[in-house]
Write a protein that holds these residues in place. Structure first.
Motif, PDB file in Angstrom:
ATOM      1  N   TRP A   4       0.815  -1.202   0.000  1.00 20.14           N
ATOM      2  CA  TRP A   4       0.000   0.000   0.000  1.00 20.14           C
ATOM      3  C   TRP A   4       0.854   1.260   0.000  1.00 20.14           C
ATOM      4  O   TRP A   4       2.033   1.240   0.328  1.00 20.14           O
ATOM      5  CB  TRP A   4      -0.923   0.026   1.214  1.00 20.14           C
ATOM      6  N   THR A   5       0.190   2.359  -0.387  1.00 18.75           N
ATOM      7  CA  THR A   5       0.794   3.675  -0.285  1.00 18.75           C
ATOM      8  C   THR A   5      -0.312   4.704  -0.133  1.00 18.75           C
ATOM      9  O   THR A   5      -1.503   4.377  -0.286  1.00 18.75           O
ATOM     10  CB  THR A   5       1.674   4.003  -1.499  1.00 18.75           C
ATOM     11  N   THR A   6       0.070   5.940   0.186  1.00 14.39           N
ATOM     12  CA  THR A   6      -0.898   7.019   0.379  1.00 14.39           C
ATOM     13  C   THR A   6      -0.509   8.238  -0.449  1.00 14.39           C
ATOM     14  O   THR A   6       0.674   8.507  -0.660  1.00 14.39           O
ATOM     15  CB  THR A   6      -0.983   7.437   1.864  1.00 14.39           C
ATOM     16  N   ALA A   7      -1.521   8.964  -0.900  1.00 12.34           N
ATOM     17  CA  ALA A   7      -1.315  10.216  -1.631  1.00 12.34           C
ATOM     18  C   ALA A   7      -2.207  11.266  -0.993  1.00 12.34           C
ATOM     19  O   ALA A   7      -3.412  11.049  -0.831  1.00 12.34           O
ATOM     20  CB  ALA A   7      -1.658  10.049  -3.104  1.00 12.34           C
ATOM     21  N   THR A   8      -1.632  12.388  -0.622  1.00 16.89           N
ATOM     22  CA  THR A   8      -2.376  13.426   0.088  1.00 16.89           C
ATOM     23  C   THR A   8      -2.697  14.613  -0.807  1.00 16.89           C
ATOM     24  O   THR A   8      -2.138  14.781  -1.897  1.00 16.89           O
ATOM     25  CB  THR A   8      -1.565  13.923   1.295  1.00 16.89           C
ATOM     26  N   ARG A   9      -3.564  15.464  -0.296  1.00 18.24           N
ATOM     27  CA  ARG A   9      -3.875  16.702  -1.013  1.00 18.24           C
ATOM     28  C   ARG A   9      -2.647  17.607  -1.082  1.00 18.24           C
ATOM     29  O   ARG A   9      -2.457  18.336  -2.060  1.00 18.24           O
ATOM     30  CB  ARG A   9      -5.037  17.414  -0.325  1.00 18.24           C
ATOM     31  N   ALA A  10      -1.793  17.515  -0.052  1.00 17.20           N
ATOM     32  CA  ALA A  10      -0.552  18.302  -0.069  1.00 17.20           C
ATOM     33  C   ALA A  10       0.365  17.849  -1.195  1.00 17.20           C
ATOM     34  O   ALA A  10       1.070  18.662  -1.804  1.00 17.20           O
ATOM     35  CB  ALA A  10       0.153  18.182   1.279  1.00 17.20           C
ATOM     36  N   ASP A  11       0.367  16.542  -1.490  1.00 17.49           N
ATOM     37  CA  ASP A  11       1.172  16.032  -2.605  1.00 17.49           C
ATOM     38  C   ASP A  11       0.707  16.648  -3.921  1.00 17.49           C
ATOM     39  O   ASP A  11       1.519  17.061  -4.753  1.00 17.49           O
ATOM     40  CB  ASP A  11       1.056  14.504  -2.700  1.00 17.49           C
ATOM     41  N   LEU A  12      -0.603  16.691  -4.103  1.00 19.01           N
ATOM     42  CA  LEU A  12      -1.154  17.268  -5.331  1.00 19.01           C
ATOM     43  C   LEU A  12      -0.786  18.743  -5.452  1.00 19.01           C
ATOM     44  O   LEU A  12      -0.370  19.212  -6.515  1.00 19.01           O
ATOM     45  CB  LEU A  12      -2.678  17.109  -5.340  1.00 19.01           C
ATOM     46  N   GLU A  13      -0.920  19.461  -4.356  1.00 17.48           N
ATOM     47  CA  GLU A  13      -0.602  20.892  -4.377  1.00 17.48           C
ATOM     48  C   GLU A  13       0.876  21.128  -4.657  1.00 17.48           C
ATOM     49  O   GLU A  13       1.238  22.020  -5.439  1.00 17.48           O
ATOM     50  CB  GLU A  13      -0.999  21.522  -3.042  1.00 17.48           C
TER      51      GLU A  13
END
Length: 347
Positions: free
Chosen positions: A249-258
């Motif tokens: 698994w992994t995670t992607a945040t809204r901060a990553d997108l920004e």
């Protein structure tokens, strides 16, 4: 003018000939001047948009004069799908008829996936549901839900054929985009001889599959590439999960997108990079969509039924591809997944 039809109830199964006949009758009943509203699911992918727009072209060939196409949420179409023929017909959900004569839904596995447009199921005089998700609980007056179909576009092509609409290049490009999306460019297990035969019929209209594939799969902004690299670098592996079959698994945040200047839709392709991990049958991507809220994509190489996992957690999908919305921290969501993983192993 007939009164609104009552929605059917109960689980779905492969469409029967009576279902096809009722769907054909429902469409023809409102030609040419009835208000026909086409709706696909929130955050539409290639199968949802391609199926909906391919059918929109078919309705126009039949002489329909009043057709709307929409989906719930912001009118934000991913760049790879902005050249699908007919995309200009898609309107914001706020402009959709409140009481259409005919509602047709595409690729929505549940009413929740229709968002604020789900109420049209009760205000429309007729409704037809086109889908291929085994987890579909059954809704709509006429249901063409075929869990054996590789994509909703397969169901659409069959309905257009029964409506005597011949394939042309515009319809074919829409349906080919849909078909190649949900089969992973014909790599997934749902790719049968019938799928290739359908692709051949579509290509025979003169469309260019190489150009479609490049646009849909092989074109990505540099910011998205850098984003993928960062998020993939967070991948973790639990080799003991799922009865020893493994979970990555992994995670992607809204901060990553920004940080990388990207919009949420670019993350939809991320799961394909995670699912190739050899040590895990199940892979998961958690995408932050709000405070303590995560859109969860799940894939399986076949030993785990992830649609069962997702269903137990409020979502749905297919045996090898499913999703749900999780709440809490990433650790909370992963704990919920682990709690049902073992019982979803296919023995």
């Amino acid at each position: 003018m007939p009164p609104p039809r009552t929605a059917a109830e109960g689980p779905v199964g492969p469409p029967r000939e009576t279902d096809w006949a009722e769907a054909v009758a429902a469409v023809r009943r409102w030609l040419p001047d009835g208000r026909i509203l086409l709706v696909c699911h929130v955050n539409p992918d290639g199968d949802a948009l391609g199926s909906m727009l391919g059918f929109a072209h078919g309705l126009r060939r039949l002489g329909a004069r009043n057709v709307q196409a929409t989906f719930p949420g912001p009118l934000d179409v991913p760049e790879p799908l902005r050249e699908v023929p007919g995309i200009r017909w898609v309107i914001p959900e706020a402009e959709a008829w409140a009481e259409p004569d005919l509602l047709v839904t595409f690729d929505a596995a549940s009413t929740e996936r229709l968002g604020g447009l789900a109420g049209r199921l009760s205000t429309a005089r007729d409704s037809v549901v086109l889908d291929h998700h085994a987890s579909n609980p059954g809704f709509g007056a006429v249901r063409l839900v075929d869990p054996a179909a590789a994509a909703t576009s397969v169901v659409v092509e069959q309905l257009l054929d029964r409506l005597d609409v011949p394939l042309d290049a515009e319809i074919a490009e829409c349906l080919y985009t849909a078909l190649t999306t949900d089969t992973g460019s014909f790599r997934f297990a749902a790719t049968t001889p019938a799928v290739h035969q359908m692709a051949a019929r579509l290509i025979a209209t003169g469309i260019r599959p190489g150009e479609i594939a490049q646009r849909v799969f092989d074109t990505r902004p540099l910011g998205a590439v850098k984003l993928f690299g960062e998020v993939l670098g967070r991948c973790e592996l639990d080799a003991e999960a799922a009865g020893g079959l493994g979970l990555c698994w992994t995670t992607a945040t809204r901060a990553d997108l920004e940080k990388h200047g990207q919009r949420p839709h670019v993350l939809e392709a991320l799961i394909d990079s995670v699912r190739c991990v050899a040590e895990a049958d199940v892979c998961v991507v958690l995408k932050e969509i709000g405070e303590d809220a995560w859109s969860v994509s799940m894939r399986s190489k076949g030993a785990v039924d992830v649609s069962r996992v997702a269903g137990l957690l409020g979502g749905g999908g297919h045996r090898a591809a499913a999703g749900f919305t999780g709440a809490g921290t990433p650790a909370d969501v992963l704990a919920a997944i682990r709690s049902v993983l073992d019982e979803s192993v296919i023995r």
